[in-house]
Design an enzyme around this catalytic site. Structure first.
Site, PDB file in Angstrom:
ATOM      1  N   ASP A 109      41.810  34.608  38.464  1.00 14.50           N
ATOM      2  CA  ASP A 109      42.217  35.092  37.132  1.00 14.50           C
ATOM      3  C   ASP A 109      41.360  34.499  36.002  1.00 14.50           C
ATOM      4  O   ASP A 109      41.904  33.956  35.021  1.00 14.50           O
ATOM      5  CB  ASP A 109      43.691  34.725  36.858  1.00 14.50           C
ATOM      6  CG  ASP A 109      44.631  35.131  37.978  1.00 14.50           C
ATOM      7  OD1 ASP A 109      44.397  36.188  38.591  1.00 14.50           O
ATOM      8  OD2 ASP A 109      45.602  34.385  38.233  1.00 14.50           O
ATOM      9  N   GLU A 157      48.547  44.913  35.484  1.00 18.49           N
ATOM     10  CA  GLU A 157      48.529  43.523  34.978  1.00 18.49           C
ATOM     11  C   GLU A 157      47.100  43.192  34.539  1.00 18.49           C
ATOM     12  O   GLU A 157      46.220  44.051  34.539  1.00 18.49           O
ATOM     13  CB  GLU A 157      48.999  42.548  36.073  1.00 18.49           C
ATOM     14  CG  GLU A 157      48.114  42.514  37.295  1.00 18.49           C
ATOM     15  CD  GLU A 157      48.682  41.672  38.444  1.00 18.49           C
ATOM     16  OE1 GLU A 157      49.805  41.142  38.340  1.00 18.49           O
ATOM     17  OE2 GLU A 157      47.985  41.565  39.468  1.00 18.49           O
TER      18      GLU A 157
END
Ligand code: FUB
Length: 338
Positions: free
Chosen positions: A15, A238
């Site tokens: 991420d 997301e």
């Protein structure tokens, strides 16, 4: 065709949110770790407890791991799962934004502050009031015509990210948490629209929202109508990111269960954004999550995959690839993906 190497191999990282601070590239990743938690579609196996900050002078150059920048034990409101963070610089301070479950098991977004880009970061005692769901990404915009600089937080994630759990109470018009919608659930069916990511302007303190978060619309380029819930190849799942190129706002995100990084472009930080296409095809591992940053006039995609761990979805490694824009402002990988 190319397959970049992980930025670091001594820990698992995921991420990545990349920024250039003081002429150096800083990467703010999740810090993946081994777990014996049963895998499920709620993401319980992503059970992270701290953040490390990485930095490098040049793409391809040596990468410094600055060690633990923030640990869960030092954040009073958190119960578990330090997920995808981002960072921002403003007012002479560095801000680390992060999602985590509170003591009730509800994802909120917290903030921690430092004088240095690599931390350590001191957490605020409570999450940002009015925050919910996961994957914060903060854009500190260029000053507008009145020379005012504004900052915006983009966030949200469905399934384990709980975005679908927040529903408007018909009487109070406030969002309330509906626990029956927890887990791998999302809206579906003919005529049903996809859930949009959220955006909120931040106050100058960078610690609070200036107004309640708004839902962002991602529009089909032909019909200019919001994407449908069942359009899994294009709908938001997301991993929000927003960057600017040639005065336009580029909003990029993961499509989740179809594993693409897609993007959409608009004229306002609040959207709407018109769908443009994909930046990254599926990588090894279930999740895909990225950021985009300019460094010395070249553009870079930071992302992760699970190759180093042999495909373990919760043990990921951050990589970077160069991006180019064509004459129409469309994004392409410089070197084709495998
Ligand atoms: O790393 C935990 C979660 O996996 C992130 O918050 C999502 O974006 C996905 O990458």
């Amino acid at each position: 065709m190319s397959n970049p190497k992980p930025l670091v191999t001594h820990i698992y990282t995921a991420d990545p949110s990349a920024h250039v601070f003081n002429g150096r590239i800083y990467v703010y990743p999740s810090h993946d770790r081994e777990t014996d938690i049963q895998f499920n579609d709620n993401g319980d196996q992503y059970d992270m407890v701290d953040y490390h900050v990485l930095s490098l002078d040049e793409p391809g150059g040596p990468v410094t791991d600055h060690g633990i920048a923030l640990h869960m034990d030092d954040i009073p409101w958190v119960s578990k799962q330090l997920w995808a963070p981002d960072a921002a610089y403003r007012n002479g301070k560095y801000y680390l934004y992060f999602p985590a479950r509170d003591k009730e098991g509800i994802f909120r977004i917290g903030v921690a502050v430092s004088d240095e880009p690599h931390g350590p970061f001191k957490p605020e005692p409570a999450p940002i009031p009015g925050s919910y769901s996961i994957d914060p990404a903060v854009l500190v915009d260029e000053p507008d015509a009145s020379r005012k600089q504004k900052a915006y937080m983009y966030f949200g994630g469905i399934w384990g990210g709980q975005l679908q759990c927040w529903v408007e109470d018909p009487k109070t018009k406030q969002l309330v948490f509906d626990a029956t919608k927890s887990g791998p659930q999302e809206p579906s069916g003919p005529g049903v629209l996809a859930l949009g990511p959220r955006v909120a302007e931040l106050n100058d303190d960078m610690l609070t929202f200036a107004s309640p978060p708004r839902e962002i619309q991602i529009l089909d380029p032909e019909t200019l109508q919001p994407l449908a819930a069942d359009d899994h190849d294009r709908r938001f799942f997301e991993a929000s990111w927003c960057h600017k190129y040639n005065g336009k706002y580029y909003f990029s995100y993961s499509t989740g269960d179809t594993h693409y990084i897609a993007y959409a472009v608009g004229d306002s930080p609040f959207g709407p954004f018109v769908y443009q296409g994909r930046i990254l095809e599926p990588v090894v591992g279930w999740t895909t999550h990225h950021s985009i940053a300019e460094y010395k006039g070249r553009w870079w995609l930071f992302y992760h995959d699970s190759e180093l761990s042999g495909g373990a979805s919760h043990l990921r490694s951050v990589k970077m690839r160069e991006l180019i824009y064509d004459e129409n402002g469309k994004i392409h990988l410089k070197d084709p993906q495998n």
